[in-house]
Scaffold this motif. Structure first.
Motif, PDB file in Angstrom:
ATOM      1  N   LEU A 173      42.608  14.496 -11.407  1.00 10.69           N
ATOM      2  CA  LEU A 173      41.558  13.474 -11.375  1.00 10.69           C
ATOM      3  C   LEU A 173      40.690  13.539 -12.631  1.00 10.69           C
ATOM      4  CD1 LEU A 173      40.410  13.722  -7.644  1.00 10.69           C
ATOM      5  CD2 LEU A 173      42.052  12.125  -8.668  1.00 10.69           C
ATOM      6  N   ILE A 174      40.462  14.755 -13.132  1.00 11.18           N
ATOM      7  CA  ILE A 174      39.692  14.906 -14.363  1.00 11.18           C
ATOM      8  C   ILE A 174      40.467  14.318 -15.537  1.00 11.18           C
ATOM      9  CG2 ILE A 174      38.675  16.566 -15.973  1.00 11.18           C
ATOM     10  CD1 ILE A 174      38.164  18.432 -13.664  1.00 11.18           C
ATOM     11  N   ALA A 175      41.763  14.642 -15.601  1.00 13.25           N
ATOM     12  CA  ALA A 175      42.591  14.125 -16.697  1.00 13.25           C
ATOM     13  C   ALA A 175      42.669  12.604 -16.658  1.00 13.25           C
ATOM     14  CB  ALA A 175      43.984  14.739 -16.618  1.00 13.25           C
ATOM     15  N   GLN A 176      42.698  12.035 -15.463  1.00 21.28           N
ATOM     16  CA  GLN A 176      42.729  10.576 -15.329  1.00 21.28           C
ATOM     17  C   GLN A 176      41.376   9.957 -15.666  1.00 21.28           C
ATOM     18  OE1 GLN A 176      43.986  10.152 -11.260  1.00 21.28           O
ATOM     19  NE2 GLN A 176      46.047  10.947 -11.667  1.00 21.28           N
ATOM     20  N   ARG A 177      40.314  10.650 -15.338  1.00 24.23           N
ATOM     21  CA  ARG A 177      38.966  10.135 -15.597  1.00 24.23           C
ATOM     22  C   ARG A 177      38.696  10.056 -17.091  1.00 24.23           C
ATOM     23  NH1 ARG A 177      33.840  10.736 -13.128  1.00 24.23           N
ATOM     24  NH2 ARG A 177      32.302   9.802 -14.505  1.00 24.23           N
ATOM     25  N   TRP A 178      39.136  11.074 -17.836  1.00 26.40           N
ATOM     26  CA  TRP A 178      38.902  11.119 -19.277  1.00 26.40           C
ATOM     27  C   TRP A 178      40.233  11.305 -20.016  1.00 26.40           C
ATOM     28  CZ3 TRP A 178      35.344  14.584 -16.509  1.00 26.40           C
ATOM     29  CH2 TRP A 178      34.076  13.996 -16.314  1.00 26.40           C
ATOM     30  N   PRO A 179      41.022  10.245 -20.154  1.00 25.85           N
ATOM     31  CA  PRO A 179      42.338  10.377 -20.791  1.00 25.85           C
ATOM     32  C   PRO A 179      42.263  10.792 -22.253  1.00 25.85           C
ATOM     33  CG  PRO A 179      41.764   8.068 -20.432  1.00 25.85           C
ATOM     34  CD  PRO A 179      40.750   8.881 -19.687  1.00 25.85           C
ATOM     35  N   GLN A 180      41.085  10.637 -22.877  1.00 30.75           N
ATOM     36  CA  GLN A 180      40.933  11.036 -24.273  1.00 30.75           C
ATOM     37  C   GLN A 180      40.621  12.526 -24.406  1.00 30.75           C
ATOM     38  OE1 GLN A 180      38.571   9.783 -22.456  1.00 30.75           O
ATOM     39  NE2 GLN A 180      36.722  10.968 -22.890  1.00 30.75           N
ATOM     40  N   ALA A 181      40.350  13.207 -23.307  1.00 30.00           N
ATOM     41  CA  ALA A 181      39.972  14.622 -23.338  1.00 30.00           C
ATOM     42  C   ALA A 181      41.182  15.519 -23.129  1.00 30.00           C
ATOM     43  CB  ALA A 181      38.933  14.906 -22.256  1.00 30.00           C
ATOM     44  N   GLN A 182      41.099  16.727 -23.689  1.00 27.52           N
ATOM     45  CA  GLN A 182      42.098  17.751 -23.387  1.00 27.52           C
ATOM     46  C   GLN A 182      41.575  18.558 -22.210  1.00 27.52           C
ATOM     47  OE1 GLN A 182      45.230  18.335 -24.401  1.00 27.52           O
ATOM     48  NE2 GLN A 182      45.207  19.854 -22.754  1.00 27.52           N
ATOM     49  N   VAL A 183      42.311  18.539 -21.110  1.00 33.04           N
ATOM     50  CA  VAL A 183      41.895  19.182 -19.868  1.00 33.04           C
ATOM     51  C   VAL A 183      42.813  20.363 -19.578  1.00 33.04           C
ATOM     52  CG1 VAL A 183      41.467  18.858 -17.397  1.00 33.04           C
ATOM     53  CG2 VAL A 183      41.077  16.962 -19.005  1.00 33.04           C
ATOM     54  N   THR A 184      42.209  21.511 -19.299  1.00 25.61           N
ATOM     55  CA  THR A 184      42.975  22.717 -18.987  1.00 25.61           C
ATOM     56  C   THR A 184      42.550  23.255 -17.629  1.00 25.61           C
ATOM     57  OG1 THR A 184      43.180  23.320 -21.329  1.00 25.61           O
ATOM     58  CG2 THR A 184      43.552  25.063 -19.709  1.00 25.61           C
ATOM     59  N   GLY A 185      43.516  23.452 -16.750  1.00 19.39           N
ATOM     60  CA  GLY A 185      43.263  24.081 -15.462  1.00 19.39           C
ATOM     61  C   GLY A 185      43.597  25.551 -15.524  1.00 19.39           C
ATOM     62  N   LEU A 186      42.661  26.392 -15.124  1.00 15.57           N
ATOM     63  CA  LEU A 186      42.846  27.842 -15.151  1.00 15.57           C
ATOM     64  C   LEU A 186      42.743  28.416 -13.739  1.00 15.57           C
ATOM     65  CD1 LEU A 186      40.543  28.771 -18.196  1.00 15.57           C
ATOM     66  CD2 LEU A 186      43.018  28.366 -18.224  1.00 15.57           C
ATOM     67  N   ASP A 187      43.599  29.372 -13.427  1.00 15.88           N
ATOM     68  CA  ASP A 187      43.539  30.029 -12.125  1.00 15.88           C
ATOM     69  C   ASP A 187      44.137  31.425 -12.251  1.00 15.88           C
ATOM     70  OD1 ASP A 187      43.003  28.753  -9.118  1.00 15.88           O
ATOM     71  OD2 ASP A 187      44.265  30.539  -9.090  1.00 15.88           O
ATOM     72  N   SER A 188      43.685  32.338 -11.390  1.00 15.63           N
ATOM     73  CA  SER A 188      44.169  33.716 -11.435  1.00 15.63           C
ATOM     74  C   SER A 188      45.418  33.922 -10.592  1.00 15.63           C
ATOM     75  CB  SER A 188      43.071  34.676 -10.955  1.00 15.63           C
ATOM     76  OG  SER A 188      42.738  34.412  -9.601  1.00 15.63           O
ATOM     77  N   SER A 189      45.815  32.910  -9.812  1.00 18.62           N
ATOM     78  CA  SER A 189      46.988  33.020  -8.948  1.00 18.62           C
ATOM     79  C   SER A 189      48.221  32.472  -9.639  1.00 18.62           C
ATOM     80  CB  SER A 189      46.749  32.252  -7.639  1.00 18.62           C
ATOM     81  OG  SER A 189      47.964  32.080  -6.925  1.00 18.62           O
ATOM     82  N   GLN A 190      49.241  33.317  -9.788  1.00 15.88           N
ATOM     83  CA  GLN A 190      50.489  32.865 -10.394  1.00 15.88           C
ATOM     84  C   GLN A 190      51.146  31.775  -9.565  1.00 15.88           C
ATOM     85  OE1 GLN A 190      52.846  36.438 -10.964  1.00 15.88           O
ATOM     86  NE2 GLN A 190      51.929  36.820 -12.971  1.00 15.88           N
ATOM     87  N   ASP A 191      51.037  31.892  -8.227  1.00 13.64           N
ATOM     88  CA  ASP A 191      51.642  30.880  -7.361  1.00 13.64           C
ATOM     89  C   ASP A 191      50.957  29.533  -7.536  1.00 13.64           C
ATOM     90  OD1 ASP A 191      53.495  32.639  -6.229  1.00 13.64           O
ATOM     91  OD2 ASP A 191      52.090  33.302  -4.698  1.00 13.64           O
ATOM     92  N   MET A 192      49.644  29.548  -7.658  1.00 14.95           N
ATOM     93  CA  MET A 192      48.922  28.291  -7.851  1.00 14.95           C
ATOM     94  C   MET A 192      49.281  27.652  -9.189  1.00 14.95           C
ATOM     95  SD  MET A 192      46.996  27.461  -5.252  1.00 14.95           S
ATOM     96  CE  MET A 192      45.841  28.000  -3.979  1.00 14.95           C
TER      97      MET A 192
END
Length: 263
Positions: free
Chosen positions: A47-66
């Motif tokens: 949803l963030i990437a869709q909201r701001w298509p001009q932005a570089q969005v990175t999702g970070l998480d500590s779970s390898q499965d996620m």
């Protein structure tokens, strides 16, 4: 802990509502670089990437499965994912927006971490954060009570977080103000209507019960569930709607905060 992406997204409508509400408040923000810290399976980060298509969005998480689930799912070209431990993470100098939904409460020292992150973020940057504020509700208080009982304390002592792991709205407001941010902090209690024979148990299996699940063997865990069910069901009774549907109301308090660094 080992997270189950499928179990976590079982109540995706309710779990996604606070995320969307937080994102919806960022009306005048035009970031170029965004981090979603604690992105989980990445379905909401889209949803963030869709909201701001001009932005570089990175999702970070500590779970390898996620992260594996996030990377394997369809996502926008301006969105990527990476494995990261929030306790070691630091904001880069060009970060415009730090977004974090229902993650900080898992870190016992998260207020110190947040203060450090705020101090390192650049003038003009934003933070948008949501944490659950329901650790004093019966669903969580009774879980701790059962875990601390004579029957379970030997195996579960110290496994569950106490009721003060998350601060009050004014605590986070002060953190933002002390770091030079304009602060917008509020809380909402969602009246969630759940279906099923064990709706509260089904909900907490995907989150709050995980430390118990990983501390016990299979048989002990099932016995703990039985003890918890016997206690918690008294506080969340079923009721029937006019068409005969049987529901349980599960009030869920959430704390939201948005900060804009003024310098």
């Amino acid at each position: 802990m080992k997270w189950d992406p499928a179990k976590y997204t079982e109540f995706s409508d309710y779990r996604g509502r606070p995320y969307k509400d937080l994102l919806g408040q960022l009306v005048d923000v035009e970031p170029k670089k965004v981090v979603d810290l604690g992105c989980g399976p990445g379905n909401m980060t889209r949803l963030i990437a869709q909201r701001w298509p001009q932005a570089q969005v990175t999702g970070l998480d500590s779970s390898q499965d996620m992260i594996a689930k996030a990377e394997s799912s369809e996502h926008e070209a301006n969105l990527d994912f990476a494995l990261a431990d929030a306790r070691q993470w630091q904001p880069e100098e060009d970060l415009d927006l730090l977004f974090s939904n229902a993650m900080l409460q898992w870190l016992p020292d998260h207020r110190d971490l947040l203060a450090a992150w705020l101090g390192k973020m650049k003038t003009g940057s934003y933070v948008a954060i949501q944490v659950p504020g329901n650790f004093g509700s019966p669903s969580h208080a009774l879980m701790r009570q059962v875990a601390e009982s004579a029957k379970w304390a030997g195996k579960l002592g110290g496994v569950l977080r106490d009721g003060h792991v998350v601060g009050e709205p004014e605590d986070y407001q002060r953190l933002l103000l002390d770091a030079g941010f304009q602060a917008n902090v509020w809380e909402t209690t969602f009246q969630q209507l759940l279906l099923g024979d064990d709706p509260i148990l089904d909900w907490v299996r995907g989150t709050a019960l995980l430390p118990v699940r990983h501390a016990l063997d299979e048989q002990d865990y099932l016995r703990f569930e039985d003890d918890y069910r016997a206690q918690v069901s008294k506080h969340y009774p079923f009721f029937e709607t006019r068409d005969g549907t049987r529901l349980t109301n599960f009030p869920f308090r959430r704390i939201f905060m948005i900060g804009h660094k003024l310098g």
